[in-house]
Write a protein that holds these residues in place. Structure first.
Motif, PDB file in Angstrom:
ATOM      1  N   PHE A 123       0.959  -1.027   0.182  1.00  0.00           N
ATOM      2  CA  PHE A 123      -0.043  -0.019  -0.090  1.00  0.00           C
ATOM      3  C   PHE A 123       1.049   1.221   0.073  1.00  0.00           C
ATOM      4  O   PHE A 123       1.525   1.468   0.781  1.00  0.00           O
ATOM      5  N   PHE A 124       0.844   2.045  -0.824  1.00  0.00           N
ATOM      6  CA  PHE A 124       1.679   3.190  -1.368  1.00  0.00           C
ATOM      7  C   PHE A 124       0.832   4.557  -0.837  1.00  0.00           C
ATOM      8  O   PHE A 124      -0.251   4.706  -1.481  1.00  0.00           O
ATOM      9  N   ASP A 125       1.430   5.195  -0.115  1.00  0.00           N
ATOM     10  CA  ASP A 125       0.903   6.468   0.332  1.00  0.00           C
ATOM     11  C   ASP A 125       1.499   7.692   0.379  1.00  0.00           C
ATOM     12  O   ASP A 125       2.768   7.713   0.877  1.00  0.00           O
ATOM     13  N   LEU A 126       1.431   8.597  -0.293  1.00  0.00           N
ATOM     14  CA  LEU A 126       2.240   9.693  -0.348  1.00  0.00           C
ATOM     15  C   LEU A 126       2.076  10.568   0.657  1.00  0.00           C
ATOM     16  O   LEU A 126       1.086  10.824   1.334  1.00  0.00           O
ATOM     17  N   ASN A 127       3.330  10.945   1.136  1.00  0.00           N
ATOM     18  CA  ASN A 127       3.291  11.690   2.707  1.00  0.00           C
ATOM     19  C   ASN A 127       2.848  13.147   2.498  1.00  0.00           C
ATOM     20  O   ASN A 127       3.320  14.227   1.487  1.00  0.00           O
ATOM     21  N   GLU A 128       1.927  13.561   3.205  1.00  0.00           N
ATOM     22  CA  GLU A 128       1.423  15.163   3.479  1.00  0.00           C
ATOM     23  C   GLU A 128       1.126  15.658   1.950  1.00  0.00           C
ATOM     24  O   GLU A 128       1.633  16.758   1.622  1.00  0.00           O
ATOM     25  N   SER A 146       7.530  12.224  -1.201  1.00  0.00           N
ATOM     26  CA  SER A 146       8.039  11.039  -0.733  1.00  0.00           C
ATOM     27  C   SER A 146       6.899  10.015  -0.391  1.00  0.00           C
ATOM     28  O   SER A 146       5.640  10.776  -0.333  1.00  0.00           O
ATOM     29  N   LEU A 147       6.940   8.856  -0.121  1.00  0.00           N
ATOM     30  CA  LEU A 147       5.883   7.917   0.207  1.00  0.00           C
ATOM     31  C   LEU A 147       6.394   7.188   1.285  1.00  0.00           C
ATOM     32  O   LEU A 147       7.303   6.641   1.589  1.00  0.00           O
ATOM     33  N   SER A 148       5.345   6.705   1.875  1.00  0.00           N
ATOM     34  CA  SER A 148       5.209   5.459   3.028  1.00  0.00           C
ATOM     35  C   SER A 148       4.596   4.122   2.597  1.00  0.00           C
ATOM     36  O   SER A 148       3.484   4.305   1.485  1.00  0.00           O
ATOM     37  N   ILE A 149       5.186   3.090   2.737  1.00  0.00           N
ATOM     38  CA  ILE A 149       4.585   1.831   2.132  1.00  0.00           C
ATOM     39  C   ILE A 149       4.440   0.907   3.311  1.00  0.00           C
ATOM     40  O   ILE A 149       4.822   0.659   4.181  1.00  0.00           O
ATOM     41  N   SER A 151       3.770   7.393  10.761  1.00  0.00           N
ATOM     42  CA  SER A 151       3.749   8.051  11.801  1.00  0.00           C
ATOM     43  C   SER A 151       5.380   7.927  12.607  1.00  0.00           C
ATOM     44  O   SER A 151       5.709   8.611  13.472  1.00  0.00           O
ATOM     45  N   LEU A 152       5.858   6.727  12.034  1.00  0.00           N
ATOM     46  CA  LEU A 152       7.211   6.140  12.676  1.00  0.00           C
ATOM     47  C   LEU A 152       8.487   6.807  11.771  1.00  0.00           C
ATOM     48  O   LEU A 152       9.550   6.471  12.168  1.00  0.00           O
ATOM     49  N   LYS A 153       8.045   7.516  10.801  1.00  0.00           N
ATOM     50  CA  LYS A 153       9.040   8.162   9.888  1.00  0.00           C
ATOM     51  C   LYS A 153       9.990   7.056   9.167  1.00  0.00           C
ATOM     52  O   LYS A 153      11.284   7.112   8.967  1.00  0.00           O
ATOM     53  N   LEU A 154       9.061   5.794   8.941  1.00  0.00           N
ATOM     54  CA  LEU A 154       9.895   4.865   8.185  1.00  0.00           C
ATOM     55  C   LEU A 154       9.313   4.962   6.633  1.00  0.00           C
ATOM     56  O   LEU A 154       8.188   5.281   6.417  1.00  0.00           O
ATOM     57  N   ASP A 155      10.327   4.327   5.781  1.00  0.00           N
ATOM     58  CA  ASP A 155       9.922   4.290   4.465  1.00  0.00           C
ATOM     59  C   ASP A 155       8.936   3.253   3.962  1.00  0.00           C
ATOM     60  O   ASP A 155       7.938   3.485   3.296  1.00  0.00           O
ATOM     61  N   PHE A 156       9.072   2.229   5.151  1.00  0.00           N
ATOM     62  CA  PHE A 156       8.143   1.061   4.730  1.00  0.00           C
ATOM     63  C   PHE A 156       8.137   0.188   6.083  1.00  0.00           C
ATOM     64  O   PHE A 156       8.857   0.310   6.908  1.00  0.00           O
TER      65      PHE A 156
END
Length: 278
Positions: A144-149, A224-227, A264-269
């Motif tokens: 699941f890819f979610d663009l940050n902010e 950037s994005l979170s996965i 929330s944990l500032k992780l890439d994935f």
């Protein structure tokens, strides 16, 4: 597709073809012999041919056809690549069973395809994946890819630039993931469902993050994005499509929660099995 197809025998006259085309207000006729499509004759072919000529002499031979099992995206690509407006549809025996036009394909694509990215909509990927899982017993991974902010990004740069970023991210994901495993899930969210294991899922996530962070255009805009990653081995084959679809939806929901946690944990994935979701 249209199953009731007007056809013509190759040894009829061009005048006969013209009459069928005009009386039914259609632009082309498959030429059929022994249930096989051997040609196609269009209104353009008719106009440049003598009415007493045989259809066989005026038709386009060895026409481009499409299997009944192909998808809409592939059909549209065939039309575009070959600059044609219609495709005879054939079964596994190469027998004509219908015809599909560009207009019908574009209408159906609008229902199933996200026009901004050219990717499937979420409902389509869930159905297709469910169908595949009915036939296989593979490991399965959801990313699941979610663009940050991205809401803040749109307010800062405008929605036109925001749409360009959505398109670019979609193109990047297509280079790593087959399009029939990928969809635009929401405004700034994408989902991939692939037959693989969690380790390969993590490697794929790393590769995608690495590619995005090395792109100068995205870097300059601070994109950037979170996965979130979920999945695992299915213990048995289920033949109930509703149950399979429910499993896929649960898998997507879990990956969504994990991506939020990663953010929330500032992780890439992050991986579902490695995080406690609260």
């Amino acid at each position: 597709m249209t199953r009731e197809v007007y056809t013509i025998n190759p040894f009829c006259s061009v005048l006969s073809a013209q009459n069928i085309l005009e009386s039914n207000k259609i632009g082309g006729l498959p030429v059929v012999e022994d249930k096989k499509v051997i040609g196609i004759i269009t209104s353009f072919d008719v106009r440049r041919s003598h009415p007493n000529r045989l259809v066989f002499d005026a038709m386009t031979k060895n026409p481009i056809t499409i299997s009944e099992n192909e998808n809409i995206i592939y059909a549209l690509k065939m039309l575009k690549d070959n600059n044609i407006e219609r495709l005879p549809v054939v079964n596994q025996h190469n027998e004509l069973i219908g015809i599909i036009t560009k207009g019908v394909l574009l209408m159906e694509a609008g229902k199933r395809i996200d026009l901004l990215t050219g990717l499937q909509r979420s409902q389509t990927i869930v159905f297709n994946t469910a169908k595949i899982l009915l036939e296989n017993n593979d490991d399965i991974v959801c990313l699941f890819f979610d663009l940050n902010e991205f809401g803040i990004f749109n307010k800062k740069h405008g929605h036109i630039v925001g749409d360009e970023i959505i398109q670019k991210i979609g193109e990047i994901l297509k280079t790593f993931i087959e399009t029939d495993r990928l969809c635009r899930f929401g405004g700034d969210e994408f989902v991939a469902i692939i037959p693989s294991n969690l380790e390969n899922g993590k490697k794929l996530a790393r590769d995608i993050i690495s590619y995005i962070t090395s792109d100068n255009y995205l870097k300059d805009l601070d994109v950037s994005l979170s996965i979130g990653i979920s999945g695992g081995r299915r213990n048995c084959v289920r033949y109930d499509e509703k149950e399979i679809t429910k499993d896929i939806n649960n898998l997507i929901n879990l990956a969504s929660l994990v991506s939020t946690k990663a953010k929330s944990l500032k992780l890439d994935f992050a991986v579902a099995d490695e995080l406690r979701i609260v």
